[in-house]
Scaffold this motif. Structure first.
Motif, PDB file in Angstrom:
ATOM      1  N   GLY A  21       0.736  -1.112   0.020  1.00  0.00           N
ATOM      2  CA  GLY A  21      -0.092   0.066  -0.135  1.00  0.00           C
ATOM      3  C   GLY A  21       0.703   1.252  -0.032  1.00  0.00           C
ATOM      4  N   SER A  22       1.719   1.151   0.907  1.00  0.00           N
ATOM      5  CA  SER A  22       2.895   2.315   0.884  1.00  0.00           C
ATOM      6  C   SER A  22       3.542   2.575  -0.354  1.00  0.00           C
ATOM      7  CB  SER A  22       3.930   2.249   2.097  1.00  0.00           C
ATOM      8  OG  SER A  22       2.953   2.163   3.091  1.00  0.00           O
ATOM      9  N   SER A  23       4.069   1.668  -1.101  1.00  0.00           N
ATOM     10  CA  SER A  23       4.610   1.548  -2.431  1.00  0.00           C
ATOM     11  C   SER A  23       4.090   2.144  -3.404  1.00  0.00           C
ATOM     12  CB  SER A  23       5.405   0.349  -2.635  1.00  0.00           C
ATOM     13  OG  SER A  23       6.225  -0.191  -1.399  1.00  0.00           O
ATOM     14  N   ILE A  24       2.694   1.632  -3.628  1.00  0.00           N
ATOM     15  CA  ILE A  24       1.849   2.240  -4.759  1.00  0.00           C
ATOM     16  C   ILE A  24       1.563   3.750  -4.326  1.00  0.00           C
ATOM     17  CG2 ILE A  24      -0.409   1.819  -5.630  1.00  0.00           C
ATOM     18  CD1 ILE A  24      -0.150  -1.119  -5.255  1.00  0.00           C
ATOM     19  N   GLY A  25       1.212   3.961  -3.245  1.00  0.00           N
ATOM     20  CA  GLY A  25       0.897   5.428  -2.619  1.00  0.00           C
ATOM     21  C   GLY A  25       2.061   6.315  -2.777  1.00  0.00           C
ATOM     22  N   LEU A  26       3.245   5.667  -2.857  1.00  0.00           N
ATOM     23  CA  LEU A  26       4.479   6.478  -3.076  1.00  0.00           C
ATOM     24  C   LEU A  26       4.494   7.035  -4.507  1.00  0.00           C
ATOM     25  CD1 LEU A  26       7.475   7.636  -2.482  1.00  0.00           C
ATOM     26  CD2 LEU A  26       8.112   5.378  -2.794  1.00  0.00           C
ATOM     27  N   VAL A  27       4.356   5.855  -5.502  1.00  0.00           N
ATOM     28  CA  VAL A  27       4.607   6.084  -6.998  1.00  0.00           C
ATOM     29  C   VAL A  27       3.162   7.054  -7.450  1.00  0.00           C
ATOM     30  CG1 VAL A  27       4.408   5.154  -9.037  1.00  0.00           C
ATOM     31  CG2 VAL A  27       5.506   3.858  -7.177  1.00  0.00           C
ATOM     32  N   LEU A  28       2.061   6.845  -6.798  1.00  0.00           N
ATOM     33  CA  LEU A  28       0.920   7.623  -7.461  1.00  0.00           C
ATOM     34  C   LEU A  28       1.170   9.057  -6.976  1.00  0.00           C
ATOM     35  CD1 LEU A  28      -1.920   5.166  -6.778  1.00  0.00           C
ATOM     36  CD2 LEU A  28      -0.869   5.705  -8.828  1.00  0.00           C
ATOM     37  N   GLY A  29       1.551   9.183  -5.680  1.00  0.00           N
ATOM     38  CA  GLY A  29       1.626  10.672  -5.075  1.00  0.00           C
ATOM     39  C   GLY A  29       2.710  11.466  -5.559  1.00  0.00           C
ATOM     40  N   VAL A  30       3.799  10.779  -5.897  1.00  0.00           N
ATOM     41  CA  VAL A  30       4.768  11.441  -6.545  1.00  0.00           C
ATOM     42  C   VAL A  30       4.461  11.736  -8.203  1.00  0.00           C
ATOM     43  CG1 VAL A  30       7.092  11.419  -7.318  1.00  0.00           C
ATOM     44  CG2 VAL A  30       6.507  10.532  -5.137  1.00  0.00           C
ATOM     45  N   GLY A  31       3.685  10.968  -8.841  1.00  0.00           N
ATOM     46  CA  GLY A  31       3.436  11.280 -10.095  1.00  0.00           C
ATOM     47  C   GLY A  31       2.467  11.929 -10.282  1.00  0.00           C
ATOM     48  N   ARG A  68      -1.535  10.943  -0.608  1.00  0.00           N
ATOM     49  CA  ARG A  68      -1.802  12.458  -0.098  1.00  0.00           C
ATOM     50  C   ARG A  68      -0.821  12.826   0.539  1.00  0.00           C
ATOM     51  NH1 ARG A  68      -6.736  14.872   0.672  1.00  0.00           N
ATOM     52  NH2 ARG A  68      -7.255  13.698  -1.193  1.00  0.00           N
ATOM     53  N   VAL A  69      -0.128  12.162   1.660  1.00  0.00           N
ATOM     54  CA  VAL A  69       1.022  12.716   2.510  1.00  0.00           C
ATOM     55  C   VAL A  69       2.317  12.845   1.549  1.00  0.00           C
ATOM     56  CG1 VAL A  69       2.405  12.097   4.229  1.00  0.00           C
ATOM     57  CG2 VAL A  69       0.045  11.887   4.496  1.00  0.00           C
ATOM     58  N   VAL A  70       2.492  11.967   0.581  1.00  0.00           N
ATOM     59  CA  VAL A  70       3.778  12.074  -0.238  1.00  0.00           C
ATOM     60  C   VAL A  70       3.571  13.015  -1.183  1.00  0.00           C
ATOM     61  CG1 VAL A  70       5.025  10.612  -2.013  1.00  0.00           C
ATOM     62  CG2 VAL A  70       4.449   9.478   0.038  1.00  0.00           C
ATOM     63  N   ARG A  71       2.423  13.313  -1.955  1.00  0.00           N
ATOM     64  CA  ARG A  71       2.189  14.313  -2.561  1.00  0.00           C
ATOM     65  C   ARG A  71       2.311  15.639  -2.186  1.00  0.00           C
ATOM     66  NH1 ARG A  71      -2.134  17.839  -3.177  1.00  0.00           N
ATOM     67  NH2 ARG A  71      -2.293  18.923  -5.263  1.00  0.00           N
ATOM     68  N   SER A  72       2.134  15.845  -0.803  1.00  0.00           N
ATOM     69  CA  SER A  72       2.425  17.190  -0.446  1.00  0.00           C
ATOM     70  C   SER A  72       4.142  17.606  -0.274  1.00  0.00           C
ATOM     71  CB  SER A  72       1.748  17.268   1.196  1.00  0.00           C
ATOM     72  OG  SER A  72       2.511  16.362   1.738  1.00  0.00           O
ATOM     73  N   VAL A 113      11.446  11.867  -0.893  1.00  0.00           N
ATOM     74  CA  VAL A 113      10.239  11.881  -0.079  1.00  0.00           C
ATOM     75  C   VAL A 113      10.331  10.534   0.779  1.00  0.00           C
ATOM     76  CG1 VAL A 113       8.932  13.122  -1.774  1.00  0.00           C
ATOM     77  CG2 VAL A 113       8.987  10.733  -2.067  1.00  0.00           C
ATOM     78  N   MET A 114      11.351  10.175   0.973  1.00  0.00           N
ATOM     79  CA  MET A 114      11.531   8.793   1.556  1.00  0.00           C
ATOM     80  C   MET A 114      11.032   9.098   3.102  1.00  0.00           C
ATOM     81  SD  MET A 114      12.205   6.103   0.120  1.00  0.00           S
ATOM     82  CE  MET A 114      11.077   6.486  -1.078  1.00  0.00           C
ATOM     83  N   ALA A 115      11.369  10.199   3.590  1.00  0.00           N
ATOM     84  CA  ALA A 115      10.998  10.511   5.184  1.00  0.00           C
ATOM     85  C   ALA A 115       9.550  10.269   5.477  1.00  0.00           C
ATOM     86  CB  ALA A 115      11.635  11.722   5.660  1.00  0.00           C
ATOM     87  N   PRO A 116       8.884  10.967   4.650  1.00  0.00           N
ATOM     88  CA  PRO A 116       7.156  10.787   5.155  1.00  0.00           C
ATOM     89  C   PRO A 116       6.876   9.210   4.486  1.00  0.00           C
ATOM     90  CG  PRO A 116       7.489  12.383   3.085  1.00  0.00           C
ATOM     91  CD  PRO A 116       9.016  12.121   3.702  1.00  0.00           C
ATOM     92  N   LEU A 162       8.399   6.565   4.740  1.00  0.00           N
ATOM     93  CA  LEU A 162       8.932   5.453   5.710  1.00  0.00           C
ATOM     94  C   LEU A 162       7.893   5.645   7.223  1.00  0.00           C
ATOM     95  CD1 LEU A 162      12.898   5.311   5.512  1.00  0.00           C
ATOM     96  CD2 LEU A 162      10.979   3.655   4.727  1.00  0.00           C
ATOM     97  N   ILE A 163       7.645   6.947   7.091  1.00  0.00           N
ATOM     98  CA  ILE A 163       6.842   7.118   8.592  1.00  0.00           C
ATOM     99  C   ILE A 163       5.471   6.484   8.228  1.00  0.00           C
ATOM    100  CG2 ILE A 163       5.566   9.029   9.717  1.00  0.00           C
ATOM    101  CD1 ILE A 163       8.035  10.897   9.410  1.00  0.00           C
ATOM    102  N   MET A 164       4.745   6.859   7.096  1.00  0.00           N
ATOM    103  CA  MET A 164       3.738   6.030   6.856  1.00  0.00           C
ATOM    104  C   MET A 164       3.667   4.741   6.940  1.00  0.00           C
ATOM    105  SD  MET A 164       1.666   8.805   6.543  1.00  0.00           S
ATOM    106  CE  MET A 164       0.131   8.058   5.809  1.00  0.00           C
ATOM    107  N   LEU A 165       4.663   4.048   6.150  1.00  0.00           N
ATOM    108  CA  LEU A 165       4.929   2.804   6.184  1.00  0.00           C
ATOM    109  C   LEU A 165       4.919   1.979   7.443  1.00  0.00           C
ATOM    110  CD1 LEU A 165       5.625   0.109   4.845  1.00  0.00           C
ATOM    111  CD2 LEU A 165       8.114   0.763   5.026  1.00  0.00           C
ATOM    112  N   THR A 166       5.631   2.681   8.612  1.00  0.00           N
ATOM    113  CA  THR A 166       5.568   2.206   9.935  1.00  0.00           C
ATOM    114  C   THR A 166       4.195   2.429  10.422  1.00  0.00           C
ATOM    115  OG1 THR A 166       6.488   4.208  10.755  1.00  0.00           O
ATOM    116  CG2 THR A 166       8.207   2.577  10.403  1.00  0.00           C
ATOM    117  N   SER A 167       3.684   3.342  10.395  1.00  0.00           N
ATOM    118  CA  SER A 167       2.287   3.762  11.040  1.00  0.00           C
ATOM    119  C   SER A 167       1.102   2.715  10.554  1.00  0.00           C
ATOM    120  CB  SER A 167       1.873   5.132  10.643  1.00  0.00           C
ATOM    121  OG  SER A 167       1.568   5.294   9.320  1.00  0.00           O
ATOM    122  N   PHE A 168       1.395   2.195   9.046  1.00  0.00           N
ATOM    123  CA  PHE A 168       0.591   1.247   8.537  1.00  0.00           C
ATOM    124  C   PHE A 168       0.676  -0.118   9.137  1.00  0.00           C
ATOM    125  CE2 PHE A 168      -0.154   3.857   4.354  1.00  0.00           C
ATOM    126  CZ  PHE A 168      -0.775   4.608   5.049  1.00  0.00           C
TER     127      PHE A 168
END
Length: 201
Positions: free
Chosen positions: A11-21, A77-81, A114-117, A119-125
């Motif tokens: 979930g975090s990996s797909i969100g990373l790609v979609l948010g950055v894109g 959403r977090v990665v996009r910001s 954008v690795m910092a946010p 990784l934070i989202m990944l651990t919270s998930f």
């Protein structure tokens, strides 16, 4: 634990790609993407997961899919910001001027920053996914026997052995609580380590 780790990573990996894109392309792409994410985020995690499981079934793969999908828009959403600010940095314009493809700019020049946010989202998930899977299993909508699951242990022990052997339900509940609490503390530690404002105190 397997479901929790798998759902959090995918979930975090797909969100990373979609948010950055979404942040990189901007314009109508970003607008449409955000409206789709708003639709998914309008539903609580467990309600959306229950709806997906009800439609597609309760196999291990489908439960993982059902828990993964609600995580994608929250991470995106977090990665996009963060990616929106990185898009304006001159080295991204330099990469475009050099003729690099969109995929190379996104994956090599924007995603690593954008690795910092992320990784934070990944651990919270991790904790959320474990709790969500246990909830679905307890309700009979998660993985099914003979697959071992804390939620199934609670479901089988809570009613039948509540008086004669209460520890049958107590220990799975304690295990869930400790796992979720531990991963939440780990996520807080990752945030404190990666956030320069908190690190400087």
């Amino acid at each position: 634990l397997f479901v929790g780790f798998t759902c959090a990573v995918i979930g975090s990996s797909i969100g990373l790609v979609l948010g950055v894109g979404s942040a990189y392309f901007g314009g109508k792409v970003d607008l449409i993407f955000q409206r789709v994410m708003d639709v998914f985020m309008a539903f609580p995690l467990i309600i959306l997961a229950m709806a997906i499981v009800s439609i597609f079934g309760t196999s291990m793969t489908r439960v993982i899919t059902a828990i993964t999908i609600p995580f994608i828009p929250r991470c995106a959403r977090v990665v996009r910001s963060s990616a929106l600010a990185i898009r304006e940095i001159p080295y991204v314009d330099a990469a475009r001027a050099c003729g690099f493809s969109h995929m190379r700019i996104i994956m090599r020049h924007m995603a690593p920053n954008v690795m910092a946010p992320f990784l934070i989202m990944l651990t919270s998930f991790l904790g959320q996914a474990i709790l969500l899977e246990a909830s679905l299993s307890y309700l009979g909508m998660g993985v099914q026997e003979p697959t071992p699951a804390w939620g199934l242990m609670l479901q089988g022990g809570a009613e039948e052995f509540a008086e004669s052997a209460p520890w049958v339900a107590i220990w799975p509940g304690v295990a869930i609580s400790l796992a979720v609490f531990g991963f939440n503390l780990f996520g807080d530690g990752v945030r404190d380590t990666l956030d320069p404002k908190l690190r400087s105190r």
